[in-house]
Write an enzyme that holds these catalytic residues in place. Structure first.
Site, PDB file in Angstrom:
ATOM      1  N   CYS A 117      13.514   0.513  74.887  1.00  0.00           N
ATOM      2  CA  CYS A 117      14.178  -0.972  74.463  1.00  0.00           C
ATOM      3  C   CYS A 117      14.893  -1.520  75.455  1.00  0.00           C
ATOM      4  O   CYS A 117      16.293  -1.538  75.436  1.00  0.00           O
ATOM      5  CB  CYS A 117      14.781  -0.752  73.135  1.00  0.00           C
TER       6      CYS A 117
ATOM      7  N   GLY B 217      18.049  -4.938  80.890  1.00  0.00           N
ATOM      8  CA  GLY B 217      17.535  -4.042  81.781  1.00  0.00           C
ATOM      9  C   GLY B 217      18.752  -3.291  82.331  1.00  0.00           C
ATOM     10  O   GLY B 217      18.847  -2.573  83.643  1.00  0.00           O
ATOM     11  N   GLY B 218      19.999  -3.230  81.901  1.00  0.00           N
ATOM     12  CA  GLY B 218      21.245  -2.816  82.594  1.00  0.00           C
ATOM     13  C   GLY B 218      21.062  -1.207  82.692  1.00  0.00           C
ATOM     14  O   GLY B 218      21.295  -0.844  83.666  1.00  0.00           O
ATOM     15  N   LYS B 219      20.572  -0.598  81.474  1.00  0.00           N
ATOM     16  CA  LYS B 219      20.378   0.661  81.576  1.00  0.00           C
ATOM     17  C   LYS B 219      19.174   1.490  82.517  1.00  0.00           C
ATOM     18  O   LYS B 219      19.278   2.244  83.189  1.00  0.00           O
ATOM     19  CB  LYS B 219      20.366   1.673  80.091  1.00  0.00           C
TER      20      LYS B 219
ATOM     21  N   CYS C 298      25.152   1.008  70.490  1.00  0.00           N
ATOM     22  CA  CYS C 298      26.577   0.902  70.831  1.00  0.00           C
ATOM     23  C   CYS C 298      27.234   0.434  69.584  1.00  0.00           C
ATOM     24  O   CYS C 298      27.814  -0.497  69.301  1.00  0.00           O
ATOM     25  CB  CYS C 298      26.584  -0.487  71.620  1.00  0.00           C
TER      26      CYS C 298
END
Length: 442
Positions: free
Chosen positions: A244, A248-250, A368
């Site tokens: 998911c 695209g941060g992770k 989160c």
């Protein structure tokens, strides 16, 4: 720009936030993009005042209801100026004069409201606890159950402004050098206490002051989010799926930790978000990432790649209760599925993504959220239905991360860790049995 003009601009912005079904930060960004006449130095105070009003939403509404006034952006601002900023009725009336681009003059009813509020403060002994701590009804039961006697402390922490957390991209930059560069810009920067890639800036500078964001040397990412990528623990040369991936941060953090070696596939059902993420990947100098849009969580692609990956991250869609410090409007404005729809969706996503994990590989389930029904209870239900997986304790995955609110899982809260609220469970698929015909090692 006068303070009265700042008040009017904040009113305009508040009305836009109330009127559209979009996150407040996106509305703020568009608002200033179309208001080129607002000087850059005044944009910060306008945004700050908006977020003050959002963080005091329930309490201001309680006061307005107490005095029989409608809960509107203008009435909330009037109430805040007296209850929070300590202005007198005469001072407020001078600001609401209709001159110098300030708000329109007060009505008789508004003047009467100011008289009733004079001398009071934002908190009141008669307020219900959930109102005092800005806890919406839909999340109250779960948060009380999760935190117990720590509920006031945890909720109070989520009423404070969040710092600016940055993640250093090790492909392009050195953490210590980036710290020095930020300090050279006059910013109060320090190394993050938990993330090995993090830097914290204890103010909210204009982002155009940070050229490192444009070059891909730094990324904006909460320290808790960085730690989710840390517990994925992907190694160079491995095959990894961010199921998911969203913006695209992770994915960025995982690919950088792999030193640009191996293969990372960023999946999502929202193709436009993946296209925007691809731009971030290029800017960061990462070439080991592939984007893969999915039709749904059970896309045929999953079946075709069953058992093909060393690590699979499921950063599941969730209620976002852990992000209330950054997104206070999310308490009151449900912009996506509610809990009743999220819980079965999370279970389906987790079960489908688990098919991608090879024997001996790891599945990381993250949210989160601070709610047990989205976190521990989802993991317990998954394990009951999938006995081939076992929990890998946090102490085994990342012993450097201490103070988690759960003994086996990554469980971060604003009060305990000064991060957003994050949860992550690492689950390992049992290794395939050795065939009986296999030679016995000497």
């Amino acid at each position: 720009m006068s303070f009265a003009a700042i008040l009017q601009a904040t009113l305009d912005l508040s009305e836009e936030v109330d009127a559209v079904a979009r996150p407040a930060d996106a509305v703020v960004s568009d608002f200033f993009r179309t208001r080129r006449d607002i000087p850059a130095p005044q944009r910060g105070p306008i945004s700050e005042l908006l977020y003050i009003l959002l963080r005091h939403h329930a309490r201001l509404g309680w006061w307005l209801k107490r005095h029989g006034r409608p809960d509107t952006p203008r009435n909330r601002l009037l109430a805040w100026l007296v209850l929070g900023a300590g202005k007198t009725r005469d001072q407020v009336q001078a600001l609401f004069s209709g001159v110098k681009f300030g708000p329109a003059p007060l009505t008789d009813q508004e003047r009467a409201l100011l008289v009733k509020l004079q001398g009071a403060r934002i908190d009141h002994p008669s307020m219900p606890e959930d109102v005092r701590y800005e806890c919406p009804e839909w999340g109250a039961e779960g948060l009380h159950r999760q935190f117990g006697e720590d509920f006031p402390q945890e909720m109070a922490a989520m009423l404070t402004p969040a710092p600016l957390d940055l993640r250093v991209n090790p492909i392009k930059a050195d953490r210590v050098q980036m710290l020095s560069a930020l300090r050279a810009l006059g910013l109060p920067a320090e190394l993050s206490p938990l993330s090995p890639y993090g830097i914290r800036v204890n103010e909210r500078p204009a982002l155009n002051r940070l050229p490192m964001l444009k070059t891909g040397e730094l990324e904006i990412q909460d320290e808790g989010s960085q730690l989710v990528a840390v517990v994925v623990d992907a190694k160079p040369g491995e095959r990894v799926v961010d199921f998911c991936a969203g913006a695209g941060g992770k994915t960025l953090a995982i690919a950088a930790q792999m030193k640009n070696k191996g293969h990372v596939i960023a999946c999502d059902v929202l193709e436009n978000r993946l296209k925007r993420a691809a731009e971030r990947f290029r800017r960061a100098g990462l070439h080991n990432i592939e984007t893969r849009p999915l039709a749904s969580e059970t896309d045929r692609w999953v079946k075709r790649h069953k058992g093909g990956f060393d690590r699979v991250l499921v950063d599941a869609p969730c209620s976002g209760t852990g992000t209330w410090r950054r997104n206070p409007d999310a308490r009151w404005r449900v912009l996506g599925p509610g809990l009743d729809a999220l819980l079965p969706l999370q279970a389906r996503i987790l079960a489908s993504a688990a098919r991608l994990v090879k024997p001996g590989g790891r599945l990381v389930y993250a949210t989160c959220s601070l709610l047990a029904e989205e976190n521990e209870e989802q993991v317990a239900a998954f394990l009951a239905a999938h006995p081939a997986f076992r929990v890998v304790p946090l102490s085994e995955v990342a012993p450097q991360i201490t103070g988690s609110a759960h003994p086996d899982y990554l469980a971060l809260t604003p009060a305990r860790h000064d991060t957003d609220g994050f949860f992550a469970a690492v689950l390992e698929r049992e290794a395939a049995p050795i065939p009986e015909t296999a030679p016995i090692p000497e």
